[in-house]
Design a protein around this motif. Structure first.
Motif, short mmCIF file in Angstrom:
data_model
loop_
_atom_site.label_atom_id
_atom_site.label_comp_id
_atom_site.label_asym_id
_atom_site.label_seq_id
_atom_site.Cartn_x
_atom_site.Cartn_y
_atom_site.Cartn_z
N PHE A 20 -4.64 -9.64 -8.01
CA PHE A 20 -4.59 -9.76 -6.56
C PHE A 20 -3.47 -10.70 -6.12
CE2 PHE A 20 -6.04 -11.82 -2.58
CZ PHE A 20 -6.01 -10.70 -1.76
N LEU A 21 -3.29 -11.79 -6.85
CA LEU A 21 -2.21 -12.73 -6.51
C LEU A 21 -0.84 -12.07 -6.68
CD1 LEU A 21 -3.60 -16.06 -8.01
CD2 LEU A 21 -3.44 -15.40 -5.59
N LEU A 22 -0.68 -11.26 -7.70
CA LEU A 22 0.58 -10.52 -7.85
C LEU A 22 0.79 -9.61 -6.64
CD1 LEU A 22 0.49 -9.49 -11.63
CD2 LEU A 22 1.95 -11.20 -10.57
N GLN A 92 -7.28 -1.41 -5.52
CA GLN A 92 -5.95 -1.81 -5.05
C GLN A 92 -5.04 -0.59 -4.93
OE1 GLN A 92 -3.87 -5.16 -6.90
NE2 GLN A 92 -2.04 -3.88 -6.93
N ASN A 93 -5.06 0.27 -5.95
CA ASN A 93 -4.15 1.41 -5.97
C ASN A 93 -4.57 2.57 -5.08
OD1 ASN A 93 -2.68 -0.06 -7.79
ND2 ASN A 93 -3.35 1.09 -9.57
N THR A 94 -5.81 2.55 -4.59
CA THR A 94 -6.26 3.64 -3.71
C THR A 94 -6.53 3.19 -2.29
OG1 THR A 94 -8.55 3.32 -4.42
CG2 THR A 94 -7.26 5.00 -5.60
N VAL A 95 -6.99 1.94 -2.11
CA VAL A 95 -7.38 1.48 -0.77
C VAL A 95 -6.39 0.44 -0.22
CG1 VAL A 95 -9.19 0.36 0.58
CG2 VAL A 95 -9.81 1.96 -1.24
N LEU A 96 -6.22 -0.66 -0.96
CA LEU A 96 -5.37 -1.75 -0.47
C LEU A 96 -3.90 -1.34 -0.36
CD1 LEU A 96 -6.73 -4.86 -2.40
CD2 LEU A 96 -7.05 -4.30 0.00
N ASP A 97 -3.39 -0.68 -1.38
CA ASP A 97 -1.97 -0.32 -1.41
C ASP A 97 -1.79 1.02 -2.11
OD1 ASP A 97 0.76 -0.28 -1.35
OD2 ASP A 97 1.04 -2.00 -2.67
N ASN A 99 0.49 3.03 -2.03
CA ASN A 99 1.88 3.25 -2.44
C ASN A 99 2.31 2.33 -3.59
OD1 ASN A 99 2.31 5.26 -0.51
ND2 ASN A 99 2.68 3.70 1.05
N TYR A 100 1.38 1.59 -4.15
CA TYR A 100 1.72 0.63 -5.19
C TYR A 100 2.41 1.30 -6.38
CZ TYR A 100 1.38 -2.69 -9.00
OH TYR A 100 1.69 -3.50 -10.05
N ILE A 101 1.87 2.38 -6.87
CA ILE A 101 2.45 3.04 -8.04
C ILE A 101 3.85 3.54 -7.74
CG2 ILE A 101 2.19 4.98 -9.65
CD1 ILE A 101 0.29 2.62 -10.15
N THR A 102 4.06 4.09 -6.55
CA THR A 102 5.40 4.55 -6.17
C THR A 102 6.37 3.37 -6.12
OG1 THR A 102 4.41 6.32 -4.87
CG2 THR A 102 6.71 5.78 -4.40
N ARG A 103 5.94 2.27 -5.51
CA ARG A 103 6.80 1.09 -5.45
C ARG A 103 7.09 0.54 -6.85
NH1 ARG A 103 5.31 -3.43 -3.26
NH2 ARG A 103 3.07 -3.17 -3.52
N PHE A 104 6.08 0.55 -7.70
CA PHE A 104 6.25 0.07 -9.07
C PHE A 104 7.26 0.93 -9.83
CE2 PHE A 104 5.03 0.54 -13.54
CZ PHE A 104 5.26 -0.75 -13.98
N VAL A 105 7.13 2.25 -9.73
CA VAL A 105 8.04 3.15 -10.43
C VAL A 105 9.47 2.99 -9.91
CG1 VAL A 105 8.64 5.59 -10.77
CG2 VAL A 105 6.29 4.81 -11.14
#
Length: 183
Positions: A20-22, A92-97, A99-105
């Motif tokens: 979460f801190l990351l 985190q990857n479905t509710v909070l953000d 687009n996290y996986i897209t941003r990570f890639v």
């Protein structure tokens, strides 16, 4: 069982809070930082399993624990840890953000492009193509189950190691086993 759940929950919450801190500080673990995070996670698992098994050995098993009990204890702690920390990751990857996986890639691809002088262009292109394929086929629920399996397996391996250090039988236990075997 209650003790393994408690210690697994504690370790799981610690890992979830660190993730979460990351997220809060918008830190994407790409490149060498990704490897550092993997090492820190494995070390956290090892330390958590070691101290949990040691504490359970004292409180539940009265200071005596066999190798098999130690492996089972550590694996159960790892199982509860994996479920809790991966549940947070899934949220985190479905509710909070979402687009996290897209941003990570995208960040990982940008990092690969900075390695122009160190890697052949074909290697970089292949790595980027692989990342694009993984992003296209990404499924958060599959990732959740796969990661739980991976972390349970990691916990089992680490439990094999920690149990070798933590197994202990007192002299009276050994004498009782010897007497029992003679009967």
């Amino acid at each position: 069982m209650k003790s393994t759940m408690t210690y697994g929950a504690i370790l799981g919450v610690i890992l979830a809070v660190s993730e979460f801190l990351l997220y809060v500080f918008n830190i994407l673990p790409v490149g060498y930082m990704q490897w550092a995070l993997i090492i820190v996670t494995i070390a956290s698992y090892y330390i958590g399993i070691y101290f949990s098994t040691k504490k359970i050995r004292t409180t539940v098993f009265n200071g005596n624990i066999t190798y098999q009990q130690g492996v089972l204890t550590g694996t159960l702690v790892a199982t509860f840890t994996a479920v809790i920390s991966e549940f947070y990751t899934y949220l985190q990857n479905t509710v909070l953000d979402p687009n996290y996986i897209t941003r990570f890639v995208e960040a990982q691809k940008a990092w690969y492009l900075t390695l122009n002088n160190q890697l052949a262009k074909a290697m970089i292109d292949n790595a980027i193509k692989t990342l694009d394929e993984e992003l296209k086929n990404y499924n958060a629920l599959n990732d959740f189950y796969n990661n739980i399996f991976i972390f349970i397996f990691l916990g089992f391996i680490l439990s094999l190691i920690t149990s070798a250090y933590l197994k202990r039988k007192t002299a009276s236990t050994n004498a009782n086993e010897e007497l029992h075997s003679q009967i």
